[in-house]
Design a protein around this motif. Structure first.
Motif, short mmCIF file in Angstrom:
data_model
loop_
_atom_site.label_atom_id
_atom_site.label_comp_id
_atom_site.label_asym_id
_atom_site.label_seq_id
_atom_site.Cartn_x
_atom_site.Cartn_y
_atom_site.Cartn_z
N VAL A 1 0.84 -1.20 0.00
CA VAL A 1 0.00 0.00 0.00
C VAL A 1 0.87 1.25 0.00
CG1 VAL A 1 -1.72 1.31 1.30
CG2 VAL A 1 -1.93 -1.17 1.13
N GLN A 2 1.90 1.23 0.86
CA GLN A 2 2.77 2.40 0.94
C GLN A 2 3.49 2.64 -0.38
OE1 GLN A 2 5.23 1.34 4.26
NE2 GLN A 2 3.74 2.00 5.79
N SER A 3 4.01 1.57 -1.00
CA SER A 3 4.73 1.75 -2.26
C SER A 3 3.80 2.21 -3.36
CB SER A 3 5.41 0.44 -2.66
OG SER A 3 4.45 -0.58 -2.89
N ALA A 4 2.53 1.80 -3.30
CA ALA A 4 1.57 2.26 -4.30
C ALA A 4 1.38 3.77 -4.21
CB ALA A 4 0.23 1.54 -4.11
N VAL A 5 1.50 4.30 -2.99
CA VAL A 5 1.34 5.75 -2.80
C VAL A 5 2.60 6.50 -3.20
CG1 VAL A 5 0.96 7.56 -1.07
CG2 VAL A 5 -0.31 5.41 -0.93
N MET A 6 3.78 5.93 -2.82
CA MET A 6 5.03 6.67 -2.95
C MET A 6 5.75 6.42 -4.26
SD MET A 6 6.36 6.16 0.99
CE MET A 6 7.70 7.34 0.83
N ALA A 7 5.45 5.31 -4.95
CA ALA A 7 6.16 5.01 -6.18
C ALA A 7 5.61 5.83 -7.34
CB ALA A 7 6.05 3.52 -6.49
N GLY A 8 6.47 6.12 -8.28
CA GLY A 8 6.04 6.78 -9.51
C GLY A 8 5.72 8.25 -9.37
N VAL A 9 6.10 8.87 -8.25
CA VAL A 9 5.84 10.30 -8.09
C VAL A 9 6.81 11.09 -8.97
CG1 VAL A 9 5.87 12.24 -6.47
CG2 VAL A 9 5.02 10.00 -5.72
N THR A 10 6.30 11.96 -9.79
CA THR A 10 7.13 12.78 -10.67
C THR A 10 6.93 14.25 -10.34
OG1 THR A 10 5.38 12.85 -12.34
CG2 THR A 10 7.05 11.12 -12.55
N SER B 1 11.08 12.63 -3.81
CA SER B 1 11.08 11.96 -2.51
C SER B 1 10.29 12.74 -1.48
CB SER B 1 12.51 11.75 -2.04
OG SER B 1 12.54 11.19 -0.75
N SER B 2 10.48 14.05 -1.48
CA SER B 2 9.75 14.90 -0.53
C SER B 2 8.24 14.85 -0.79
CB SER B 2 10.27 16.33 -0.63
OG SER B 2 9.55 17.18 0.24
N MET B 3 7.86 14.91 -2.07
CA MET B 3 6.44 14.84 -2.42
C MET B 3 5.84 13.49 -2.04
SD MET B 3 6.55 16.77 -6.13
CE MET B 3 4.84 16.40 -6.49
N ALA B 4 6.63 12.41 -2.25
CA ALA B 4 6.13 11.09 -1.89
C ALA B 4 5.89 11.00 -0.39
CB ALA B 4 7.14 10.03 -2.33
N GLN B 5 6.80 11.57 0.40
CA GLN B 5 6.60 11.58 1.85
C GLN B 5 5.36 12.38 2.23
OE1 GLN B 5 8.13 9.95 4.25
NE2 GLN B 5 9.57 8.93 2.89
N ASP B 6 5.14 13.48 1.54
CA ASP B 6 3.93 14.30 1.80
C ASP B 6 2.67 13.49 1.49
OD1 ASP B 6 5.50 16.40 2.59
OD2 ASP B 6 5.39 17.45 0.67
N PHE B 7 2.68 12.78 0.35
CA PHE B 7 1.52 11.96 -0.01
C PHE B 7 1.28 10.88 1.04
CE2 PHE B 7 2.37 12.87 -4.77
CZ PHE B 7 1.67 14.07 -4.66
N TYR B 8 2.39 10.28 1.50
CA TYR B 8 2.29 9.25 2.53
C TYR B 8 1.63 9.80 3.79
CZ TYR B 8 3.87 6.01 6.17
OH TYR B 8 3.91 5.14 7.22
N GLN B 9 2.07 10.97 4.24
CA GLN B 9 1.49 11.57 5.44
C GLN B 9 0.03 11.96 5.22
OE1 GLN B 9 2.78 11.60 8.37
NE2 GLN B 9 4.78 10.83 7.75
N LEU B 10 -0.27 12.47 4.03
CA LEU B 10 -1.67 12.83 3.73
C LEU B 10 -2.58 11.60 3.77
CD1 LEU B 10 -1.15 15.38 0.81
CD2 LEU B 10 -2.15 15.88 3.06
#
Length: 613
Positions: free
Chosen positions: A158-167, A578-587
């Motif tokens: 689930v986490q990788s689905a959120v954080m992977a592929g962020v451009t 990476s920063s955006m992926a972390q933000d998505f994760y927290q959201l």
């Protein structure tokens, strides 16, 4: 849905994380009275999991601090709340994985467990006894471990689905790069005291008093620690250390290669595929149609690639005779070598160095004496420590040992005497009036012990004590004020279209400045001011005893062929993604916690805390 493509390596990583995370608290079981400390939707936080995580975090903080942490201190640091918050976030993703139906399936789980090295016997096959023993050590049943592994893997999916592929949007990157890589050209003139038409007025007593009161921080002493210390360094006792001649001669023999070096050469070597190519190359050098640097460049090499450094005869093999017969600057060869035919360029001749024992004796004596002095000091540490443990004071150490007593009013700006040692500075920073003296070591092999007598609070220095400094500060301020007054009409003229030369001003200039640039001999805010101006704008900067008149001549976008900027683009893209992926994760974590009902069992938490008291 079942996840079929989890790699074995990924599973081993998960297994390692589980065992490491659980090993610290495997023997404790609080699940009898309280099964869980919290629930997030369908996911539970087991009591034992909370206890393990809390103990692991406390141990990690203890390792960082280098000392034990009581549970009361852990509470004051907020560690229990932080651990619970992390577990709630983890449970949130477990709940979401369950809601989405993410699972690795029984067969997949079985194959992954069979492949984990920790559960294998000496024959490399799965060993049920090893499996049971390992889980028993970390306080888990097979069912609990397998549930944990399912949850860990599903959660990771689930986490990788959120954080992977962020451009990162190109517009965002270009904005950052423009900010960092934009180039500017600027011209400036400097007005100094010599440019004033009249001298400075003589300050009155009221002027000085006003300046003193307006700049009190500059005339306030720092907080200092009055420290009494005793210390002993190798330099203090080095004259009392005897070094016999035989030891000196033994040391000379051990370092004979250092004191007696053969003749050497600084040499470069360029090898060729065959003798014909090498002969053609040396012929071109001899007739002047080419040179050694050109030959190196034609091979796609740099000079550093062909540099052999300083070499002796035995380092050159078959090329020794021809190279050592050459003069500095000569290119010789070709010579057959292990790499094929090669040309050699001799860049310098290093004469043989022969240092006799008598010539080396002073250096050897100093080195051996210093080493023995350090060992003498080491041998005395235990006795000095025993004296301190028995109640001896710093004054007693100075009276009963070779240690010398001193006193220092220490603050971070003191860098002389014992205050120059990092070990002393760190100890002085940490010492309190409640600390007892102890033996500590200095970087040069010396030792010291110290006592904090008192803390001297900051004090405002009276005008009469700092009159010279106040007068110097007033003159500097008056100079800048007078120069600013003279510069203001010049700035106005430049803004109205005049040029520096029209105003009789000598100028300096800089091209291609970036925000990361530095312009020497300018005020600290020079770059910031330049990049806050519009093209053609004029600005005035005040320095210590000078003023700077700036005109921004050109503004250019980042250069498209800048290799450093290209590397920066890649780094920014990765960092921003990476920063955006972390933000998505927290959201997502926040959203899940909002949707899922969270229940905290404070009684169970208190029971866990009770085991730490």
């Amino acid at each position: 849905m079942a996840a079929k493509g989890i790699s074995r390596t990924f599973v081993w990583i998960l297994m390692g994380l589980l065992i490491i995370g659980l090993a610290g608290f495997g023997a404790t079981n609080l699940g009898g009275a309280f099964g869980t400390v919290a629930r997030v939707g369908t996911a539970e936080i087991r009591t034992n999991d909370y206890a393990r995580a809390l103990q692991n975090e406390i141990r990690a903080r203890e390792a960082e601090r280098g000392g034990a942490i009581s549970f009361q201190q852990a509470r004051e640091m907020g560690i229990p709340d932080q651990v619970l918050a992390q577990l709630v976030t983890t449970a949130s993703f477990d709940h979401e994985a369950t809601r989405l139906g993410v699972s690795i399936g029984d067969d997949n789980l079985r194959q992954q467990i069979l492949g984990i090295p920790a559960f294998q016997g000496i024959d490399g096959n799965f060993d049920r006894e090893a499996y049971a023993f390992t889980l028993d050590r970390i306080g888990l049943t097979e069912g609990e471990f397998e549930d944990d592994m399912r949850a860990e893997t599903a959660r990771a999916l689930v986490q990788s689905a959120v954080m992977a592929g962020v451009t990162v949007p190109d517009a965002y990157l270009e904005t950052l790069l423009t900010y960092l890589g934009e180039e500017r050209d600027v011209t400036w003139a400097v007005l100094e005291r010599a440019d004033l038409d009249t001298g400075l007025p003589t300050p009155t007593e009221e002027d000085l008093r006003s300046y003193h009161q307006g700049n009190l921080p500059s005339f306030t002493t720092p907080e200092t620690k009055r420290i009494t210390y005793a210390w002993l360094t190798p330099e203090m006792i080095i004259d009392t250390v005897e070094v016999d001649e035989q030891s000196l001669r033994d040391a000379y023999e051990e370092r004979i290669d250092e004191f007696n070096q053969p003749e050497r050469r600084l040499v470069e070597r360029l090898a060729f595929a065959d003798m014909g190519a090498a002969q053609t190359a040396i012929a071109g050098i001899n007739d002047g149609s080419t040179d050694f640097e050109t030959l190196v460049a034609q091979r796609g090499l740099d000079l550093v690639d062909v540099d052999l450094g300083d070499v002796a005869r035995e380092d050159l093999g078959t090329a020794a005779e021809v190279v050592f017969a050459a003069q500095a600057g000569d290119v010789v060869g070709p010579v057959e070598t292990d790499l094929g035919p090669a040309l050699f360029r001799v860049n310098a001749i290093l004469s043989a160095q022969e240092t006799t024992f008598e010539e080396a004796e002073p250096l050897l004596r100093d080195t051996l004496a210093a080493d023995r002095a350090r060992r003498v000091i080491d041998s005395r540490i235990d006795r000095i420590a025993d004296l301190l443990a028995g109640g001896a004071t710093i004054e007693d150490l100075a009276a009963e040992t070779d240690m010398e007593q001193g006193q220092i009013d220490w603050h971070s700006g003191v860098t002389e005497g014992i205050g120059a040692y990092d070990a002393f500075r760190q100890a002085a920073q940490a010492i309190t009036e409640d600390d007892f003296p102890d033996v500590e070591q200095l970087g040069d092999g010396g030792i010291f012990a110290m006592r904090l007598d008192r803390v001297v609070e900051p004090e405002i220095q009276p005008l009469d004590e700092v009159r010279d400094a106040v007068l110097a500060g007033w003159r500097q301020q008056a100079t800048v004020a007078a120069l600013t007054e003279k510069a203001e009409p010049l700035v106005a003229s430049l803004r109205n279209g005049s040029d520096f030369t029209d105003l009789g001003l000598d100028t300096l200039d800089a091209q291609n400045l970036t925000r990361q640039g530095f312009q020497p001999d300018t005020p600290r805010e020079f770059i910031e001011t330049v990049f806050g101006m519009e093209q053609g704008g004029v600005a005035l900067i005040e320095g210590n005893t000078r003023v700077f008149i700036l005109r921004l001549d050109a503004v250019r976008p980042p250069s498209s062929d800048n290799e450093e900027l290209a590397r920066l683009r890649t780094a920014l893209r990765d960092q921003s993604a990476s920063s955006m992926a972390q933000d998505f994760y927290q959201l997502l974590a926040t959203d899940i916690r909002t949707r899922a009902e969270i229940e905290i069992d404070q009684q169970a938490i208190n029971a866990v805390h009770g085991t730490f008291q």
